[in-house]
Write a protein that holds these residues in place. Structure first.
Motif, PDB file in Angstrom:
ATOM      1  N   GLY A  52     -38.654 -78.751  12.584  1.00 41.83           N
ATOM      2  CA  GLY A  52     -38.152 -77.381  12.546  1.00 41.83           C
ATOM      3  C   GLY A  52     -38.878 -76.433  13.488  1.00 41.83           C
ATOM      4  N   THR A  53     -38.347 -75.232  13.554  1.00 41.80           N
ATOM      5  CA  THR A  53     -38.928 -74.210  14.419  1.00 41.80           C
ATOM      6  C   THR A  53     -40.248 -73.711  13.840  1.00 41.80           C
ATOM      7  N   SER A  54     -40.454 -73.927  12.551  1.00 40.98           N
ATOM      8  CA  SER A  54     -41.757 -73.609  11.964  1.00 40.98           C
ATOM      9  C   SER A  54     -42.840 -74.336  12.752  1.00 40.98           C
ATOM     10  N   THR A  55     -42.594 -75.597  13.057  1.00 41.43           N
ATOM     11  CA  THR A  55     -43.564 -76.372  13.825  1.00 41.43           C
ATOM     12  C   THR A  55     -43.505 -76.009  15.309  1.00 41.43           C
ATOM     13  N   CYS A  58     -42.045 -61.070  11.852  1.00 44.31           N
ATOM     14  CA  CYS A  58     -41.648 -62.389  12.352  1.00 44.31           C
ATOM     15  C   CYS A  58     -41.781 -63.433  11.241  1.00 44.31           C
ATOM     16  N   HIS A  59     -41.234 -64.596  11.502  1.00 41.95           N
ATOM     17  CA  HIS A  59     -41.277 -65.682  10.525  1.00 41.95           C
ATOM     18  C   HIS A  59     -42.723 -66.083  10.246  1.00 41.95           C
ATOM     19  N   GLN A  60     -42.962 -66.566   9.043  1.00 48.02           N
ATOM     20  CA  GLN A  60     -44.334 -66.869   8.639  1.00 48.02           C
ATOM     21  C   GLN A  60     -45.017 -67.882   9.561  1.00 48.02           C
ATOM     22  N   TRP A  62     -40.065 -66.283  22.665  1.00 48.18           N
ATOM     23  CA  TRP A  62     -38.886 -65.737  21.980  1.00 48.18           C
ATOM     24  C   TRP A  62     -38.498 -66.715  20.891  1.00 48.18           C
ATOM     25  N   ASP A  63     -38.581 -66.268  19.667  1.00 49.05           N
ATOM     26  CA  ASP A  63     -38.176 -67.107  18.551  1.00 49.05           C
ATOM     27  C   ASP A  63     -36.660 -66.999  18.429  1.00 49.05           C
ATOM     28  N   GLU A  64     -35.992 -68.032  18.913  1.00 46.76           N
ATOM     29  CA  GLU A  64     -34.518 -68.054  18.867  1.00 46.76           C
ATOM     30  C   GLU A  64     -34.058 -69.017  17.784  1.00 46.76           C
ATOM     31  N   ALA A  65     -34.790 -69.013  16.660  1.00 45.66           N
ATOM     32  CA  ALA A  65     -34.413 -69.911  15.558  1.00 45.66           C
ATOM     33  C   ALA A  65     -32.929 -69.764  15.236  1.00 45.66           C
ATOM     34  N   TRP A  66     -32.431 -68.548  15.344  1.00 45.43           N
ATOM     35  CA  TRP A  66     -31.039 -68.269  14.960  1.00 45.43           C
ATOM     36  C   TRP A  66     -30.113 -68.092  16.158  1.00 45.43           C
ATOM     37  N   PHE A  67     -30.562 -68.495  17.347  1.00 44.34           N
ATOM     38  CA  PHE A  67     -29.813 -68.056  18.525  1.00 44.34           C
ATOM     39  C   PHE A  67     -29.498 -69.193  19.498  1.00 44.34           C
ATOM     40  N   GLN A  86     -35.955 -72.946  19.190  1.00 43.39           N
ATOM     41  CA  GLN A  86     -34.624 -72.849  18.569  1.00 43.39           C
ATOM     42  C   GLN A  86     -34.467 -73.856  17.446  1.00 43.39           C
ATOM     43  N   SER A  87     -33.974 -73.394  16.318  1.00 42.69           N
ATOM     44  CA  SER A  87     -33.598 -74.320  15.246  1.00 42.69           C
ATOM     45  C   SER A  87     -32.189 -74.798  15.564  1.00 42.69           C
ATOM     46  N   THR A  88     -32.106 -75.888  16.292  1.00 43.35           N
ATOM     47  CA  THR A  88     -30.785 -76.428  16.620  1.00 43.35           C
ATOM     48  C   THR A  88     -29.998 -76.626  15.325  1.00 43.35           C
ATOM     49  N   HIS A  89     -30.718 -77.037  14.283  1.00 44.96           N
ATOM     50  CA  HIS A  89     -30.044 -77.342  13.010  1.00 44.96           C
ATOM     51  C   HIS A  89     -29.464 -76.100  12.346  1.00 44.96           C
ATOM     52  N   LYS A  90     -29.920 -74.915  12.726  1.00 44.75           N
ATOM     53  CA  LYS A  90     -29.385 -73.716  12.064  1.00 44.75           C
ATOM     54  C   LYS A  90     -28.038 -73.297  12.647  1.00 44.75           C
ATOM     55  N   THR A  91     -27.884 -73.418  13.951  1.00 41.97           N
ATOM     56  CA  THR A  91     -26.641 -72.865  14.524  1.00 41.97           C
ATOM     57  C   THR A  91     -25.828 -73.864  15.340  1.00 41.97           C
TER      58      THR A  91
HETATM   59  C1  LIG Z   1     -37.010 -66.287  12.813  1.00 43.41           C
HETATM   60  C2  LIG Z   1     -37.323 -67.651  12.285  1.00 43.41           C
HETATM   61  N1  LIG Z   1     -38.149 -68.437  12.969  1.00 43.41           N
HETATM   62  C3  LIG Z   1     -38.452 -69.668  12.545  1.00 43.41           C
HETATM   63  C4  LIG Z   1     -37.914 -70.177  11.391  1.00 43.41           C
HETATM   64  C5  LIG Z   1     -38.269 -71.556  10.946  1.00 43.41           C
HETATM   65  O1  LIG Z   1     -37.269 -72.446  11.336  1.00 43.41           O
HETATM   66  P1  LIG Z   1     -37.103 -73.888  10.708  1.00 43.41           P
HETATM   67  O2  LIG Z   1     -36.373 -73.732   9.433  1.00 43.41           O
HETATM   68  O3  LIG Z   1     -36.319 -74.630  11.759  1.00 43.41           O
HETATM   69  O4  LIG Z   1     -38.448 -74.467  10.516  1.00 43.41           O
HETATM   70  C6  LIG Z   1     -37.031 -69.393  10.637  1.00 43.41           C
HETATM   71  C7  LIG Z   1     -36.447 -69.909   9.391  1.00 43.41           C
HETATM   72  O5  LIG Z   1     -35.710 -69.293   8.700  1.00 43.41           O
HETATM   73  C8  LIG Z   1     -36.735 -68.093  11.095  1.00 43.41           C
HETATM   74  O6  LIG Z   1     -35.917 -67.274  10.403  1.00 43.41           O
END
Ligand SMILES: Cc1ncc(COP(=O)(O)O)c(C=O)c1O
Length: 917
Positions: free
Chosen positions: A376-379, A401-403, A489-494, A560-565
């Motif tokens: 995931g984008t967390s990593t 921003c995300h944790q 740029w955190d594009e987790a959703w983009f 990017q979280s490919t899995h999200k979008t």
């Molecule tokens: C802005 C943002 N960055 C990163 C993440 C983490 O992404 P992932 O679920 O792929 O680990 C999230 C998850 O919701 C998010 O909202």
């Protein structure tokens, strides 16, 4: 009676077109049956011809049913052959609905067609992917017809794909076709094309761009083709572009821009062009890792290694878990392997198919390098933070921003400057960080003599709620102050944004490329004047700053979280890189960071799904995203125009989520007025709203967001949503959103509101009063959202004690809490009393209410009365880092004093480090 005026498209003709064909089928059927019993009324004839009239101008941009079929339908209608007209329309619409036209055998109404128009291939076509090729060349209908037949004649049963032609005569038409027709995968430009369309484009004004004609005026033939090529590439970078020329092909080849794949000689190249068209699509279709894995999975192997599940061996012979194979199917276990050889590859040192898969992803997403991430984008965020940031480096980051960023910064020992986004008190949400805020922090750091230690800016684009930055402008202005600033740029959703022509400009990778080209352009270099050396900070804040082309470096990362979008198994993410200094300054530390955070047993199914998700995005991303956005706009309309729903809820629009000061264009509802107005707002405004995400304001129901989500949407109707605020719920459309799922959501909302209305109507007077109070609470502003209050001096940057900049050492503040004697627990009222008494109260942990999901307190942060009031006003069920029984975990006065004097158990302050790589 059909209302043809309702055939409205926001950003794609997909829904309007399919509705129009279905309505035409209905009208033509009525016409035919009326004709059987007598003379049909003029109303029916007018409806049919109105629908045909509105379809005619758009059908020229598709191969099927296309202009030929429309012409024939018009002729049949004009000749009053209503029964043949009805059966032609029915067949065409059926082929559209079932997508049987994608077999590429031409349109189905063979009986109605002239013999010569029948498809060349008479044997049934094998199922193979279908696409369309745009030919830009003025031809008569007869010439068009024979070209299509010629191309069909080149087909072989062994071809992997089948295609049909869309032929337009002008550059203006070519751009309309590229915007409308998602089946296009390639474009062949012939030199003789006209600049402007020779027909009326007013019904498609929002998809047309008449400026191309002015750009082409007076240009030589080759240059005209290059200009058109560039414009098409900007709209649809994935399209394979080819040039056909009758003259001087060798010379043209030497001057061809990188947008074109090849040039062909008009007389000689026809068959070669055909093969190249197929090869071009095949290159995007390739999925090297998925193919290797599939191949490997069918090889018999003896397993004397870990992973008993491999090839299903521990499952198929099991007496107790055979239902696992029944549910998942055997293939997934055949593909489970820990092999890195035998045609497979290692994620940690990829040299084979994984490397190729990542290279293809880089091409598709416009990056210089791409890395797959299986956690995931967390990593992904932690990898980038560790790769770029060394202890003591100063990092600017959006506090919301995300944790994963907070943890990444803590792990890497950064000095963190939290940036405040603009608040939306009415909805208890944050927007995004204004550029002025970012610049003022950079200028303050410059004034404090710390600019050399500033390393990175981290922002979330788009935000959870869909606020989108002007990425290029942010980078330009920041680079004007700090020329080697790195951007994450955190594009987790983009991830999907790359595949929409308007969104794309606001993605990190596109903005990086545009910026790099700009900095290298001779015009920019010549015109760059540099800032006025006498300008004070206020002037610099008010001025649009330009980076110095001689000093600025383009160093941009996107996660990017490919899995999200897009399509990927859960946890499939990508890191895209456009960093000029990567090879020299980052490659090694990136590798170390990647190794730190990546399992030595990565999940191959996730990797294969990333490879396939990339293929899909490269070949149908444009179509899927256009449909997604169109569906979202229809959903907005359906809610806002519904007589019952609109009394209790509404979709928040741009002006409600983005204050006017950030919207220079003054356009309130960008996409509502079509793509052109969306483009105008997206080109100029500091922030824009992603229309595919819908924040639904539900204050007037009196139900809070969390309850609405849990008790209404999920428990009663099984609708999953991700985010809520006090009085909003967020609906995110995605590339899998169907028209039926939109319809279901509307049904559900209507059912919830009806139910609520009935319940309230039956309440006792006391109950009515309680409901009125609940509505008042949900519709009135609650305690203001608190800004970041600041770090306690013990955690401020010790290296330059006494300076006014606010960055703090989250790592020291975090690890200090590992010593239990440094911490105590305070109930909120005790914390308030201490603050009243002038004593600092300092958080020892991250405190994160969910929703909204960002930390209101980070380790080392000072409490304030505003923060306590905000926390008190929250009716969020979940607050991470806060135990209502025990209270807030805070630092003791003694621990703070020791930490301030460098004698805490956490050790002395981290040394600042100048100019780290
Ligand atoms: C802005 C943002 N960055 C990163 C993440 C983490 O992404 P992932 O679920 O792929 O680990 C999230 C998850 O919701 C998010 O909202």
């Amino acid at each position: 009676m059909v209302d043809t005026a309702r055939l409205r498209a926001y950003n794609s003709w997909w829904q309007a077109r399919s509705d129009a064909w279905s309505q035409l089928e209905e009208a033509s059927g009525q016409l035919a049956s009326a004709a059987r019993t007598g003379q049909p009324g003029t109303g029916l004839i007018e409806t049919a011809s109105g629908l045909l009239g509105s379809l005619g101008p758009v059908e020229r941009y598709w191969a099927f049913p296309g202009p030929e079929a429309c012409r024939l339908a018009r002729d049949l209608l004009a000749a009053a052959s209503y029964s043949r007209f009805a059966s032609l329309v029915a067949e065409l619409n059926r082929a559209l609905v079932t997508e049987s036209y994608r077999a590429g055998t031409g349109w189905p109404a063979v009986s109605a067609r002239p013999a010569a128009a029948r498809p060349a291939e008479s044997t049934p076509a094998p199922a193979r992917p279908y696409f369309e090729v745009l030919v830009v060349e003025p031809l008569t209908p007869a010439q068009e017809h024979s070209l299509r037949e010629e191309v069909r004649g080149w087909r072989r049963p062994s071809d992997h794909f089948v295609y049909e032609l869309v032929i337009v005569g002008s550059a203006e038409d070519a751009l309309v076709a590229a915007r409308l027709n998602a089946n296009l995968q390639a474009c062949v430009i012939r030199r003789g094309f006209a600049a402007a369309a020779d027909h009326d484009l007013s019904s498609l004004a929002q998809f047309a761009d008449s400026s191309i004609a002015a750009d082409l005026a007076g240009q030589p033939a080759d240059e005209r083709a290059q200009i058109l090529g560039r414009r098409l590439a900007r709209l649809r970078p994935e399209l394979d572009l080819y040039l056909m020329t009758e003259v001087d092909v060798e010379n043209v080849a030497g001057r061809l821009s990188h947008h074109f794949r090849r040039v062909f000689h008009a007389q000689e190249g026809a068959l070669e062009l055909h093969l190249t068209l197929l090869a071009g699509v095949a290159a995007r279709y390739r999925t090297p890792f998925f193919e290797a894995l599939r191949h490997y999975s069918h090889r018999p192997t003896g397993m004397f290694h870990a992973l008993p599940i491999s090839q299903g061996k521990s499952i198929v012979s099991s007496h107790w878990i055979s239902d696992m194979a029944g549910f998942y199917g055997l293939d997934i276990f055949l593909a489970e392997t820990s092999a890195t050889g035998g045609g497979l590859d290692s994620l940690l040192e990829p040299t084979g198919p994984l490397r190729q898969a990542q290279e293809l992803a880089a091409e598709t997403f416009g990056a210089r390098r791409t890395f797959f991430v299986t956690n995931g984008t967390s990593t992904a965020n932690k990898i980038v933070a560790q790769a770029l940031i060394a202890p003591g480096d100063i990092v600017l980051v959006d506090r919301n921003c995300h944790q994963s960023h907070h943890y990444g910064l803590m792990l890497s020992g950064a000095q963190v400057t939290y940036l405040d986004a603009y608040p939306l008190h009415q909805y208890s949400m944050y927007g995004a960080v204004p550029l002025r805020e970012i610049k003022s922090r950079l200028l303050a750091l410059r004034a404090a003599g710390k600019l050399d230690r500033v390393k990175m800016l981290m922002l979330t684009n788009c935000t959870f709620d869909g606020i989108v930055y002007d990425v290029q402008r942010v980078m330009e202005e920041c680079l004007a102050i700090k020329p080697d600033l790195v951007f994450l740029w955190d594009e987790a959703w983009f991830a999907f944004a790359r595949f929409h022509p308007v969104y794309r400009a606001r993605t990190a990778m596109r903005a990086a490329r545009t910026l790099a080209e700009r900095l290298q352009s001779p015009d920019y270099r010549a015109s760059y004047a540099g800032p006025d050396p006498a300008a004070d900070d206020e002037t610099l804040l008010a001025t649009r700053l330009q980076p110095d082309p001689a000093r600025a470096r383009v160093r941009v990362y996107a996660t990017q979280s490919t899995h999200k979008t897009l399509t990927s198994l859960r946890q499939g993410s990508m890191i895209h890189v456009h960093d000029q200094d990567f090879a020299q300054r980052v490659a090694e530390s990136f590798h170390e960071a990647y190794m730190t955070h990546t399992s030595t047993s990565p999940n191959y199914q996730i990797l294969a799904s990333l490879d396939l998700g990339r293929r899909q995005a490269a070949l149908e991303g444009f179509e899927l995203v256009a449909k997604q956005v169109e569906s979202a706009m229809r959903l907005r309309d359906a809610i806002d125009n519904h007589p019952l729903l609109s009394r209790y809820m509404r979709c928040l629009s741009t002006p409600e989520l983005i204050p006017a000061e950030f919207r220079e264009s003054g356009i309130d509802l960008p996409l509502h007025y079509g793509l052109a107005s969306m483009s105008a707002a997206w080109e100029t405004d500091e922030f824009v709203l992603d229309p595919s995400r819908i924040s639904l304001y539900i204050g007037p129901t009196g139900i809070d967001g969390a309850t609405f989500k849990r008790e209404q949407l999920m428990d009663k109707f099984g609708i999953q949503i991700n985010k809520t605020s006090r009085n909003t719920v967020l609906f995110m459309t995605n590339i899998g959103t169907s028209r039926s799922s939109v319809a279901y959501l509307i049904e559900v909302l209507v059912a919830i509101v009806r139910d609520q209305e009935n319940t309230v109507a039956e309440l006792s007077p006391l109950g009515q009063a309680a409901q009125a109070a609940a509505v008042l609470k949900q519709t009135s502003p609650c305690a203001p959202l608190p800004d970041f209050s600041g770090f306690h001096p013990a955690f401020l940057d010790h290296q330059a004690a006494g300076n006014p900049t606010p960055e703090g050492d989250v790592r020291r503040a975090f690890f200090l809490s590992y010593d239990d004697t440094s911490c105590e627990y305070l109930q909120p009222d005790e914390a308030g009393q201490r603050l009243d008494a002038g004593q600092p109260v300092v958080s020892a942990t991250f405190v994160t209410p969910y929703p909204p999901g960002f930390p209101v307190l980070v380790p080392g942060q000072l409490f304030s009365q505003e923060i306590l009031a905000y926390m008190h006003g929250l009716d969020t069920p979940e607050v991470h880092g806060y135990d209502p029984q025990a209270g807030y975990r805070v630092y003791t006065a003694k621990a703070l004093e020791m930490a301030q004097h460098g004698t805490s158990p956490a050790g002395p302050a981290a040394p600042g480090r100048a100019g780290s790589g």
